[in-house]
Motif scaffolding. Structure first.
Motif, PDB file in Angstrom:
ATOM      1  N   GLN A 212       0.826  -1.206   0.000  1.00  0.00           N
ATOM      2  CA  GLN A 212       0.000   0.000   0.000  1.00  0.00           C
ATOM      3  C   GLN A 212       0.860   1.257   0.000  1.00  0.00           C
ATOM      4  OE1 GLN A 212      -3.392  -0.188   2.538  1.00  0.00           O
ATOM      5  NE2 GLN A 212      -3.682   2.028   2.617  1.00  0.00           N
ATOM      6  N   THR A 216      -1.400   6.899   1.599  1.00  0.00           N
ATOM      7  CA  THR A 216      -2.825   6.537   1.640  1.00  0.00           C
ATOM      8  C   THR A 216      -3.236   5.976   2.999  1.00  0.00           C
ATOM      9  OG1 THR A 216      -2.466   4.267   0.851  1.00  0.00           O
ATOM     10  CG2 THR A 216      -2.738   5.992  -0.819  1.00  0.00           C
ATOM     11  N   LYS A 292      -5.576  -4.540   2.220  1.00  0.00           N
ATOM     12  CA  LYS A 292      -5.260  -3.347   1.444  1.00  0.00           C
ATOM     13  C   LYS A 292      -6.417  -2.369   1.571  1.00  0.00           C
ATOM     14  CE  LYS A 292      -2.631  -6.146  -1.815  1.00  0.00           C
ATOM     15  NZ  LYS A 292      -2.556  -6.680  -3.181  1.00  0.00           N
ATOM     16  N   VAL A 296      -2.380   0.511  -4.297  1.00  0.00           N
ATOM     17  CA  VAL A 296      -1.103  -0.184  -4.129  1.00  0.00           C
ATOM     18  C   VAL A 296      -0.291  -0.039  -5.406  1.00  0.00           C
ATOM     19  CG1 VAL A 296      -2.091  -1.876  -2.540  1.00  0.00           C
ATOM     20  CG2 VAL A 296      -2.030  -2.376  -4.978  1.00  0.00           C
TER      21      VAL A 296
END
Length: 414
Positions: A212, A216, A292, A296
């Protein structure tokens, strides 16, 4: 391999065996890589340490040093296989050596060896099989070692720089970059001391997927990541990388069987772990825990696709064809951009007018044309054929031996 905990282990041994003692014998074998790559030499190392007293030993991440009674001070980095041996002391981390202990001293692959004057005498040796370690001298006061290169270019140490590596600092660092979080942790310019296994342990503890993007992560994830860094690094350092003291639920206890028959693939709680490549390094991941939650890196090969289907929708055939087309376009672009390098541009040579035709594969007609365009003065004089009267006269007689046929010429030259 040696990371923040393993380096702390060796600093502990240096404090135990060398600090407070004078180095009466210093031997070094010059290595153009281990010493030479950082502007040092065996001769300079011997001269700088012989007769000096060791006043202390310190660490920043993967680097460590010995503080001498006067500058310069040796600063060392283990690389992948470097280590410090103490005579008659088991310094190995994780598990003791399985091989029979050798009485050879200095040990194999040694780069320098030290001996103290005071009783009881202590002997230490720096070894490195793969020559990826670095040994240099820092000609500054001991208190300024961390203020000069290379340490000044590295990030804060999670243990000794807790006042710098705060949750707020970490949040700003993550937000300033768009790279896989695992790659960010491994970059020593960001944080000192975190290597491959520590990085995996931190991300597993924080429930963050290594692929990731760093910018974010949510505020809650940043907060947990900061706690996990402090926890894992702190435990590794305070236990001096003694794996027998590591918690049983750590990835470290179970991850080392990759590629081996009948190796473990699950943690004690039943959670399955898999391996994937992130930033060129193998990462151990628990898909059921490390979800996730944001974008990514698309260029990362995910070996966990089959196990991590919960957060990935099945790709349709048109989507697969579209993605494959994009990949082929990228490959074609890269190939076209790389061709001038193959034609010698990268080596300072002039590129061929047609870069798509490698110089090493020119047509015979091209070669012939170039030959015809040569200046007459540059041509080599033609060799005249020898007169027939200078050739050997006589009959050629053939002899056969087995399958091979040989020729014997009889006669005399004129």
């Amino acid at each position: 391999m040696p990371e923040i905990g393993e380096v702390a282990r060796i600093v502990n041994y240096l404090q135990k065996h060398l600090v407070g003692k004078t180095l009466t014998v210093v031997k070094a074998q010059h290595d153009d890589i281990v010493f030479g790559k950082v502007g040092c030499s065996a001769e300079a190392f011997e001269k700088a340490l012989t007769g000096k007293k060791v006043l202390g030993a310190g660490q920043q991440g993967k680097y460590f040093w010995m503080e001498m009674s006067s500058p310069p001070h040796p600063l060392m980095h283990f690389g992948m296989t470097g280590w410090m041996n103490i005579r008659d002391e088991e310094t190995a981390y994780y598990k003791p050596s399985q091989s029979k202990k050798s009485d050879e001293w200095p040990p194999k692959f040694w780069k320098f060896a030290l001996e103290t004057a005071e009783e009881p005498k202590s002997e230490a040796a720096f070894v490195d099989k793969r020559r990826l370690a670095r040994i240099r001298l820092i000609d500054y006061p001991a208190e300024d070692i961390r203020k000069v290169s290379p340490l000044v270019e590295n990030g804060p140490d999670p243990i000794i720089d807790k006042d710098i590596l705060t949750e707020e600092w970490l949040g700003k660092k993550l937000a300033s970059k768009r790279v896989p979080i695992k790659a960010l942790l491994l970059d020593q310019a960001n944080i000192s001391g975190i290597g491959n296994w520590v990085g995996d342990e931190v991300l597993y503890n924080a429930h963050v997927h290594p692929e990731q993007y760093s910018n974010t992560l949510s505020p809650a994830q940043v907060k947990q990541l900061h706690k996990s860094i402090q926890y894992v690094c702190g435990f590794a350092v305070h236990s001096l990388a003694d794996s027998s003291k590591f918690p049983e639920d750590w990835l470290f206890k179970h991850r080392w069987g990759k590629g081996k028959k009948d190796s473990a693939t699950k943690l004690p709680n039943g959670a399955k772990f898999v391996f994937l490549t992130v930033g060129g390094r193998t990462s151990c991941v628990v898909p059921s825990v490390q979800k996730k939650t944001g974008p990514v890196a698309k260029d990362v090969e995910d070996e966990a696709d089959e196990d991590d289907g919960s957060d990935r929708k099945e790709e349709t055939q048109p989507a697969k064809r579209k993605r494959a087309s994009k990949v082929n376009d990228r490959k074609q672009t890269v190939t076209q951009e790389a061709e001038p390098v193959e034609n010698g541009v990268a080596n300072g040579e002039e590129a061929d007018e047609n870069p798509s035709k490698p110089a090493s594969k020119k047509r015979k007609s091209d070669v012939k044309a170039e030959t015809n365009c040569m200046d007459a003065g540059s041509k080599k004089p033609e060799r005249k054929a020898k007169p027939r009267e200078n050739r050997v006269k006589g009959e050629a007689k053939y002899e056969t031996t087995g399958r091979r046929k040989s020729t014997r010429v009889s006669g005399k030259g004129v």
